[in-house]
Structures are given as structure tokens and as C-alpha cells.
Design an enzyme around this catalytic site. Structure first.
Site, PDB file in Angstrom:
ATOM      1  N   ASP A 138       0.817  -1.204   0.000  1.00  0.00           N
ATOM      2  CA  ASP A 138       0.000   0.000   0.000  1.00  0.00           C
ATOM      3  C   ASP A 138       0.858   1.263   0.000  1.00  0.00           C
ATOM      4  OD1 ASP A 138      -2.263  -1.619   0.171  1.00  0.00           O
ATOM      5  OD2 ASP A 138      -2.250  -1.595   2.361  1.00  0.00           O
ATOM      6  N   LYS A 139       0.248   2.352  -0.435  1.00  0.00           N
ATOM      7  CA  LYS A 139       0.936   3.645  -0.508  1.00  0.00           C
ATOM      8  C   LYS A 139       1.638   3.997   0.801  1.00  0.00           C
ATOM      9  CE  LYS A 139      -0.058   8.593  -0.801  1.00  0.00           C
ATOM     10  NZ  LYS A 139      -1.124   9.616  -0.847  1.00  0.00           N
TER      11      LYS A 139
END
Length: 303
Positions: A138-139
Site C-alpha cells: 500500500d501507498k
């Protein structure tokens, strides 16, 4: 353009049309479907409707799926933290806050943009938007990713992920005081029907297993290491919430009252796999980011 037809059944009666359509295919986000409706790509009983149209049983829905937006992914010079690289595979330590690959509306500043400037020989199996990408984090999760530079490597790494032979260990800080030292969470994951951007535990979801052990306990928090057996979207974040210990700083699955660290306290610290060409087992470990270390130090001091 591709056309698809759908008949509204009893369980979708009175649902908004955008919700009903986005539940047909988990790859379709609610916002994407809303855009299709606004552009006239959705007809109900032959007529255009608004996004808040309430469905009736036996409504005939026609969805005209537009051609995907062609993106010109531009190479961007970045100071990438490369841990390993040869002609087949590359291992990179992704910083927190960086998106892995471009998407419509977000075509720059991603890891892929940086990789394209760093090397020209990325595997093309995943297309123009995700060259070389075989798995994601994820970011706001930092840590190690393996990237395929050849199609041979891409197929090998994907097969290793499917066979669950890739070692992936994450460090995380969670809310609460986990009483036992070890645990395994075996709970299937799927899209949340109330929020298509989120995942949740569902009976008909995809098989998902996370193993964890406690590293350190604090007054109101626990520092853990999680090892993935499967690699579902948001797996650790959803699984830890499911057993009552959501990740610190998680804006989607954590409590509103949490520590202010701009995203979940999660770091993909260890990655191991067999080299696609030599079959030699390679293992890499990335230290915790400074922000994560500082958070641990503060917890120890307060404890």
C-alpha cells in the site's frame, strides 16, 4: 467497447444503481461506476439514469464499458533505494507515501515512473501501467518489493507467490495489548459491500492467512511481526482489525483516535524468494524507517 447486461434481483431491490453495478465485479470501483453513469454508459430499461436511481426487481441494466484510458507513463528520475539488481530481478525498498504504479488520474510520482528511469528492461506481462510489478504494498506501507525485469522472472515470481514459497515479514504497531505471544488469523477476505474501496472478512471471500508474533508490549499498544501466507489486498490491516487489534495510524481500518503518523504503522521489512534463473534462495531485510523507530522510542519512553 464491451457491453454487459444485468437483471436486478430481489436482494438488490431499492439499492442505488451505482452500488448495484459495482457489486457485479470487484474490479469496478463505486467512483468508476458513477463516472460511467454520468457519461451515459449505463441504461436502465433502455433509459439513462442518475447515480442515485433506486433499483426495482427485474430492472434490465445495460452497461457499456468504455475502453480503458491509455496512459503515457513517463520515466522520472528518482533516488530509488535498490537492494539487489541483475538482468532478471530487482529488489527495491519503497518509501512510505509512494504509490506503486500509475492509475487514471495519478500518472506520475509512482514507483513505476522511477523504475522506468532506472532501467528500460522491465517485464511487459502486466502491461504499460504495471511493468515488472508482480506484487504491491500500500501507498503508506514502506518496505521491500521484488520487481521482474524479464518475462521469465515475472512468471517465476508469480508462481512462487501462488505456491506460497515467498517469505514476506512485516513489522507493525497495533492498538491494544495482545495477551498471547503467537497467533494465526485464517479468515477469508473480500470487498466490503458497503464500501467498495475497503476489504473485510466475508464467508465467500478469498482464502487469507496471516501469522503473527509479539515483539514488544506497551501500555496501550503492541509491536508485532506478521508473516503473510497469502497476499490479499490490505490483508494485515484487515486481519488485525478483525481480531480486535487494528494498526496504529490506519485511516481506513483503525480507530479515529490514534497516533498521528500519517498512515498505518506497517513496514515490509523482510523479503525472500528463489532467484528465477539460478533457483538460489535470496533474502533481504530493510531497517525500520526513522519515523517508525521514533514512534517505538516514544512508546518505550511513555511506557
Amino acid at each position: 467497447m464491451e457491453k454487459m447486461e444485468h437483471i436486478i434481483h430481489e436482494d438488490q431491490k431499492n439499492d442505488r444503481i451505482d452500488k448495484a453495478i459495482s457489486s457485479i465485479n470487484e474490479e469496478w470501483s463505486r467512483s468508476q461506476v458513477q463516472q460511467w453513469i454520468k457519461e451515459g454508459h449505463v441504461l436502465v430499461n433502455g433509459l439513462k439514469v442518475k447515480t442515485n436511481y433506486k433499483c426495482s426487481v427485474n430492472d434490465q441494466v445495460e452497461i457499456i464499458i468504455p475502453e480503458p484510458e491509455e496512459l503515457d507513463v513517463v520515466a522520472e528520475e528518482m533516488n530509488l533505494d535498490i537492494y539487489f539488481e541483475d538482468s532478471d530481478v530487482l529488489v527495491v525498498n519503497k518509501p512510505k507515501g509512494m504509490v506503486v504504479h500509475p492509475a487514471p488520474g495519478h500518472s506520475s510520482g509512482t514507483l513505476v515512473n522511477g523504475l522506468m528511469a532506472h532501467c528500460t528492461d522491465l517485464s511487459g506481462i502486466n502491461g504499460v501501467l504495471r511493468p515488472g510489478i508482480v506484487h504491491r504494498i500500500d501507498k503508506d506501507t514502506s518496505g521491500l518489493l521484488m520487481v521482474a525485469k524479464s518475462d521469465l522472472a515475472h512468471e517465476s515470481l508469480v508462481n512462487q507467490l501462488v505456491a506460497k514459497t515467498v517469505t514476506r515479514k512485516y513489522k507493525a504497531i497495533v492498538h491494544g495489548h495482545i495477551p498471547h505471544d503467537y497467533g494465526t488469523i485464517d479468515a477469508p477476505l473480500g470487498r466490503d459491500t458497503r464500501d467498495r474501496q475497503s476489504m473485510t472478512v466475508v464467508d465467500n471471500g478469498k482464502h487469507a492467512v496471516t501469522h503473527f508474533h509479539v515483539i514488544e508490549r506497551f501500555k496501550d499498544f503492541t509491536y508485532v511481526e506478521c508473516q503473510l501466507e497469502t497476499g490479499r489486498t490490505h490483508q494485515i490491516r484487515v486481519h488485525m482489525k478483525y481480531i480486535g487489534f487494528p494498526l496504529v495510524g490506519d485511516p481506513k481500518y483503525g480507530p479515529r483516535k490514534t497516533l498521528d503518523i500519517n498512515g498505518q504503522a506497517l513496514h515490509a521489512g523482510l523479503l525472500g524468494f528463489n532467484h528465477p534463473r539460478t533457483n538460489e534462495y535470496l533474502e533481504f531485510e530493510a531497517p525500520l524507517p526513522a519515523e517508525f523507530e521514533e514512534l517505538l522510542l516514544n512508546l518505550r519512553n511513555n511506557h
